[in-house]
Each structure stands twice: as structure tokens, then as C-alpha cells.
Design an enzyme around this catalytic site. Structure first.
Site, PDB file in Angstrom:
ATOM      1  N   CYS A   1      19.615  33.734  27.331  1.00  0.00           N
ATOM      2  CA  CYS A   1      19.827  32.522  28.122  1.00  0.00           C
ATOM      3  C   CYS A   1      21.296  32.449  28.518  1.00  0.00           C
ATOM      4  O   CYS A   1      22.179  32.752  27.705  1.00  0.00           O
ATOM      5  CB  CYS A   1      19.446  31.292  27.302  1.00  0.00           C
TER       6      CYS A   1
ATOM      7  N   HIS B   1      10.380  29.317  30.773  1.00  0.00           N
ATOM      8  CA  HIS B   1      11.744  29.248  30.228  1.00  0.00           C
ATOM      9  C   HIS B   1      12.548  28.166  30.956  1.00  0.00           C
ATOM     10  O   HIS B   1      13.272  27.387  30.324  1.00  0.00           O
ATOM     11  CB  HIS B   1      12.426  30.619  30.373  1.00  0.00           C
ATOM     12  N   GLU B   2      12.386  28.129  32.302  1.00  0.00           N
ATOM     13  CA  GLU B   2      13.158  27.131  33.081  1.00  0.00           C
ATOM     14  C   GLU B   2      12.648  25.714  32.847  1.00  0.00           C
ATOM     15  O   GLU B   2      13.441  24.783  32.714  1.00  0.00           O
ATOM     16  CB  GLU B   2      13.098  27.458  34.574  1.00  0.00           C
TER      17      GLU B   2
ATOM     18  N   HIS C   1      14.007  24.168  29.848  1.00  0.00           N
ATOM     19  CA  HIS C   1      15.363  23.602  30.008  1.00  0.00           C
ATOM     20  C   HIS C   1      15.304  22.151  30.486  1.00  0.00           C
ATOM     21  O   HIS C   1      16.126  21.334  30.112  1.00  0.00           O
ATOM     22  CB  HIS C   1      16.190  24.419  31.015  1.00  0.00           C
TER      23      HIS C   1
END
Ligand code: NB4
Ligand code: NI
Length: 189
Positions: A116, A159-160, A163
């Protein structure tokens, strides 16, 4: 343009990295339109070896607004083609207010684990994610898209989206056995 100095890190105090980001309303403000452009531009430059070197950028296939300390539900995704015949990216868009509306029982994970841009250290272990997802999101024009993604672009989008919910990849790594993965996990990459 966004540089590494603009990307907040998980060991920094007082960032929005661990917050649940706010939904974005439409039409986008000038500032939000510029942010969308800047996030995508970072990925494009970072994937060009010469330019990445020139600007000192770590390569990326995704970048979320909270990583530049903006707590809004916006992330750029640029998953390049894996076919030398055709350089059309597998997935390229700025996803706004994304929602995963369905997901496979089967899990998928990158063989090499994940990294990351907001984490300066290597953390070993598998990050089990859904191998296939149906993703609903709005683009910068406010148009709604519903896309079915599998394998690599599905992993990147998860993954995004993490966030945007204040979740980092290593939150998913099994503490007792980092290289354990659920039965039937598909590994790739
Ligand atoms: C898998 C990969 N992760 C790279 N970095 N990490 C990231 O993108 C982080 C997000 C990814 C980590 C795992 C899933 C999502 C950024 N994140 O923190 C955003 O939240 C890469 F750079 C990369 N590639 C393959 C394609 N290649 C094309 C040519 O240019 C180099 C580029 C390298 N593949
Ligand atoms: Ni990340």
C-alpha cells in the site's frame, strides 16, 4: 500533481486514513473534479517507468482520496492490460460512492500478498478477498455503473473500497498464520 509527500502514511498521527469517508454529492465541485484527475494522473505517471523515476513515485494501480488526506468516497483505479497485443487497460475509472452489491463465496488473493502506498513497510501474508464482485459506482459525470469484476481488478477495487472505510490491507492478514487462506482461494499475480 500528487507526489509521494502528499500521500499520508499509516504511522502518521491525525490523518483521515482510518476514518469512514463521506459520500460525494453531484455535481462535483471544481476541487473534486481536480482531485479525480490528480488521482488518475498519479497512477498513469507511476506506471511509466521513466516518469515514475523522474518524480520518485511508487508504482500504483489504485489510489484513494483518503490517501491524500481527503475523506471522500472517491478512488482512481488503473489496472493495465495483461495482453501485449492490446494495451487497453483491464479497468480504468475513478469510482465514486462505490458499493459492492454482490460477491463470490470463492476468495481470491495475490500470490505476493499486497502492499500500500500508505504503508512504508512490507507486511507478508495473504490478503483474502472475494474473487469476483459486482460493483456499483458513479463516475465523475455522476453516471451510475454496475460492473462485474473478477481476479485482479476485483482485488484492486476491494483494496481501494477498503480505504474508503478506513480499512488497510494488513487488517485482513491472519495474525496466527499469515499464509493461511480459506479453502478454494484462487491465487494469481
Ligand atoms: C498489485 C500491484 N500493486 C502495485 N502497487 N501498489 C498499489 O497499487 C496499491 C494498491 C494495490 C495493492 C494490492 C491490490 C491493490 C496502491 N494502494 O495503496 C492504493 O490504495 C503495483 F504498482 C502493481 N503493478 C502492476 C502493474 N504495473 C504496470 C506497469 O507499471 C508498474 C505496475 C506495477 N501491481
Ligand atoms: Ni492502499
Amino acid at each position: 500533481m500528487i507526489l509521494m509527500k502528499d500521500i499520508v502514511r499509516d504511522d502518521q498521527e491525525g490523518t483521515v486514513l482510518r476514518d469512514y469517508a463521506a459520500k460525494v454529492s453531484f455535481p462535483l465541485t471544481e476541487e473534486e473534479q481536480q482531485l479525480a484527475k490528480d488521482l488518475m494522473e498519479y497512477l498513469e505517471i507511476s506506471q511509466d517507468e521513466e516518469l515514475a523515476e523522474k518524480y520518485g513515485l511508487r508504482a500504483g494501480v489504485g489510489l484513494a482520496a483518503p490517501q491524500v488526506n481527503v475523506s471522500k468516497q472517491m478512488a482512481a483505479v488503473l489496472v493495465p492490460s495483461d495482453d501485449e497485443e492490446d494495451d487497453t487497460p483491464i479497468f480504468k475509472d475513478v469510482i465514486i460512492n462505490p458499493v459492492i452489491i454482490s460477491e463470490s463465496v470463492q476468495m481470491g488473493a495475490l500470490t505476493e500478498g499486497e502492499g500500500c502506498l500508505s504503508v512504508d513497510r512490507d507486511i507478508a501474508g495473504y490478503v483474502p478477498r472475494h474473487d469476483r464482485i459486482t460493483l456499483k459506482y458513479q463516475d465523475v459525470q455522476g453516471e451510475t455503473h454496475k460492473v462485474r469484476l473478477k481476479h485482479y481488478p476485483a482485488i484492486v477495487c476491494q483494496h481501494e473500497i477498503d480505504h474508503l472505510h478506513g480499512v488497510l490491507f494488513y487488517d485482513h492478514i491472519n495474525k496466527d498464520n499469515p499464509f493461511e487462506a480459506p479453502e478454494g482461494t484462487v491465487f494469481f499475480g
